[in-house]
Design an enzyme around this catalytic site. Structure first.
Site, PDB file in Angstrom:
ATOM      1  N   HIS A 117      -6.201  19.707   3.064  1.00 12.49           N
ATOM      2  CA  HIS A 117      -4.664  19.856   3.133  1.00 12.49           C
ATOM      3  C   HIS A 117      -4.038  19.836   1.856  1.00 12.49           C
ATOM      4  O   HIS A 117      -3.428  18.739   1.435  1.00 12.49           O
ATOM      5  CB  HIS A 117      -3.959  18.867   3.947  1.00 12.49           C
ATOM      6  CG  HIS A 117      -4.581  19.053   5.412  1.00 12.49           C
ATOM      7  ND1 HIS A 117      -4.011  18.330   6.331  1.00 12.49           N
ATOM      8  CD2 HIS A 117      -5.250  20.096   5.996  1.00 12.49           C
ATOM      9  CE1 HIS A 117      -4.877  18.697   7.662  1.00 12.49           C
ATOM     10  NE2 HIS A 117      -5.426  19.707   7.328  1.00 12.49           N
ATOM     11  N   GLU A 157       3.360  26.911  12.352  1.00 13.67           N
ATOM     12  CA  GLU A 157       4.872  27.196  12.433  1.00 13.67           C
ATOM     13  C   GLU A 157       5.300  28.006  11.059  1.00 13.67           C
ATOM     14  O   GLU A 157       4.765  28.172  10.094  1.00 13.67           O
ATOM     15  CB  GLU A 157       5.289  25.904  11.877  1.00 13.67           C
ATOM     16  CG  GLU A 157       5.276  24.748  12.835  1.00 13.67           C
ATOM     17  CD  GLU A 157       5.996  23.212  12.558  1.00 13.67           C
ATOM     18  OE1 GLU A 157       6.283  23.322  11.494  1.00 13.67           O
ATOM     19  OE2 GLU A 157       5.851  22.356  13.215  1.00 13.67           O
ATOM     20  N   TYR A 215      11.003  18.286   8.311  1.00 15.72           N
ATOM     21  CA  TYR A 215      10.162  19.282   9.106  1.00 15.72           C
ATOM     22  C   TYR A 215       9.482  18.844  10.324  1.00 15.72           C
ATOM     23  O   TYR A 215       8.510  19.534  10.830  1.00 15.72           O
ATOM     24  CB  TYR A 215       9.768  20.250   8.386  1.00 15.72           C
ATOM     25  CG  TYR A 215      10.836  21.252   7.521  1.00 15.72           C
ATOM     26  CD1 TYR A 215      11.477  20.603   6.413  1.00 15.72           C
ATOM     27  CD2 TYR A 215      11.285  22.526   8.386  1.00 15.72           C
ATOM     28  CE1 TYR A 215      12.638  21.586   6.078  1.00 15.72           C
ATOM     29  CE2 TYR A 215      12.299  23.247   7.694  1.00 15.72           C
ATOM     30  CZ  TYR A 215      12.912  22.611   6.801  1.00 15.72           C
ATOM     31  OH  TYR A 215      14.180  23.513   6.143  1.00 15.72           O
TER      32      TYR A 215
HETATM   33 CA   LIG Z   1       7.529  21.104  11.854  1.00 17.74          CA
END
Ligand SMILES: [Ca+2]
Length: 370
Positions: free
Chosen positions: A151, A244, A254
């Site tokens: 990531h 997303e 978020y």
């Molecule tokens: Ca999200």
């Protein structure tokens, strides 16, 4: 072809790869001709276009090359920093908005550092005659570095006002995506020299990092400005399911890992409901995952029936994903199967769609088959 491009071409060309083979794909709205521009790249990741159609291409293992529209691939450009390769490596590349004046190139990459690795961004002047980056200067170092291979994000995009957005991932430390004292799981906004703009949302919050624009992200690998509204849209990987698309509003949360439309990979539960009123919800999400990296709004003339659509580079889905839109509402989805993992999709200055294939390392150019 400008003088600069001629110099680049003369200095760097080592091989000519002919346009070997064409392929045709069927989209709902058009028959698509796919041409192989270049092949043999090593996990190409990012792509930036010079105004004459030549491309700067990153390879994950740490090489930066120039590719001409007719498939000439340069040898690696000198001066690229050492990178931490796994999910990281050399990631995105962007040209300074004033590149023709200052020749500045920006790179994002996994940076090996004490404590592990983290995403970093640097810039340097491209010296065409010497085929080298000069005066490489690190302008962003994600804090903290952690000992985890996953990531890293990362895409780079300049806003029309000249600010640089950098997408990151949470480096496998989910909870820190909510922690404003770290850069993990954040969207970053900086000036091109690395300083934090004074109008960033957390500049005056004690303990928060001033470069943060938004937070609560898992791993953002798509960034694109909407051509009509000017809004910044992003795409990020979900855990198991839950990929997303979000529209970015400064200072907002978020949601990761508080909520998600997916499930944790280790089987542990993510709280339900999958969204909360105080958190920004995705405008679109996928379960199972399509795992996409790279996205662009298409505005060109090479495939007129795709104009206004959002194109996404599907890795696991091995497809070019096309979303049709009505404002901020996704009205339809098509997956155009390519048969390879796709790492990135971009629109060239010629209006063609360019995609990078991950495993077999090709640059493909798409247009309507007339
Ligand atoms: Ca999200």
């Amino acid at each position: 072809m400008n003088r600069y491009a001629v110099l680049v071409c003369a200095a760097l060309t080592v091989a000519v790869v002919p346009a070997a083979g064409q392929q045709r794909l069927k989209s709902e709205k058009a028959r698509i001709l796919v041409e192989t521009v270049a092949r043999g790249l090593d996990h190409p990741w990012g792509l930036a276009f010079f105004s004459d159609g030549r491309m700067l291409v990153t390879e994950r293992a740490g090489h930066l090359r120039i590719v001409s529209p007719d498939g000439q691939v340069s040898r690696p450009i000198a001066g690229v920093p050492r990178v931490y390769v796994y999910e990281g490596g050399l990631l995105d590349v962007a040209l300074d908005p004033k590149f023709t004046e200052n020749r500045l190139v920006y790179l994002s990459y996994g940076e090996p550092r004490e404590g592990g690795a983290a995403t970093a961004v640097g810039r340097a002047r491209l010296n065409a005659a010497n085929a080298a980056l000069e005066n490489f200067q690190v302008i962003f170092q994600q804090q903290p570095a952690v000992a985890n291979a996953n990531h890293f994000g990362s895409r780079l995009i300049f806003a029309p006002d000249g600010k640089l957005f950098i997408s990151t991932g949470e480096r496998g430390n989910s909870d820190l995506a909510q922690d404003l004292s770290t850069d993990l799981g954040k969207l970053i906004r900086i000036n091109p020299d690395g300083s934090a703009p004074p109008d960033n949302p957390f500049v005056r919050r004690k303990g928060a990092r001033p470069e943060i624009w938004t937070y609560g992200h898992r791993n953002i690998q798509g960034l694109a400005f909407h051509p009509d509204t000017g809004a910044l849209w992003e795409g990020e990987f979900g855990p198991t399911g839950g990929d997303e698309i979000n529209i970015i509003e400064p200072g907002r949360n978020y949601g990761w890992p508080l909520v998600s439309w997916g499930e944790n990979a280790d089987g542990s539960a993510i709280p339900r409901p999958p969204t909360r009123p105080d958190l920004v919800d995705a405008i679109y999400h996928w379960t199972p995952s399509v795992s996409f990296s790279g996205m662009t709004f298409y505005t060109g003339n090479a495939i007129p029936s795709w104009r206004g659509d959002l194109l996404l580079a599907g890795l696991a889905s091995q497809a070019l994903i096309r979303l049709t839109l009505d404002g901020t509402h996704v009205t339809g989805e098509e997956r155009v199967p390519v048969g390879e993992r796709i790492r990135h999709v971009a629109q060239g200055p010629d209006g063609f769609v360019y995609i990078l294939t991950d495993e077999d390392g090709r640059i493909l150019r798409l247009r309507t088959d007339r």
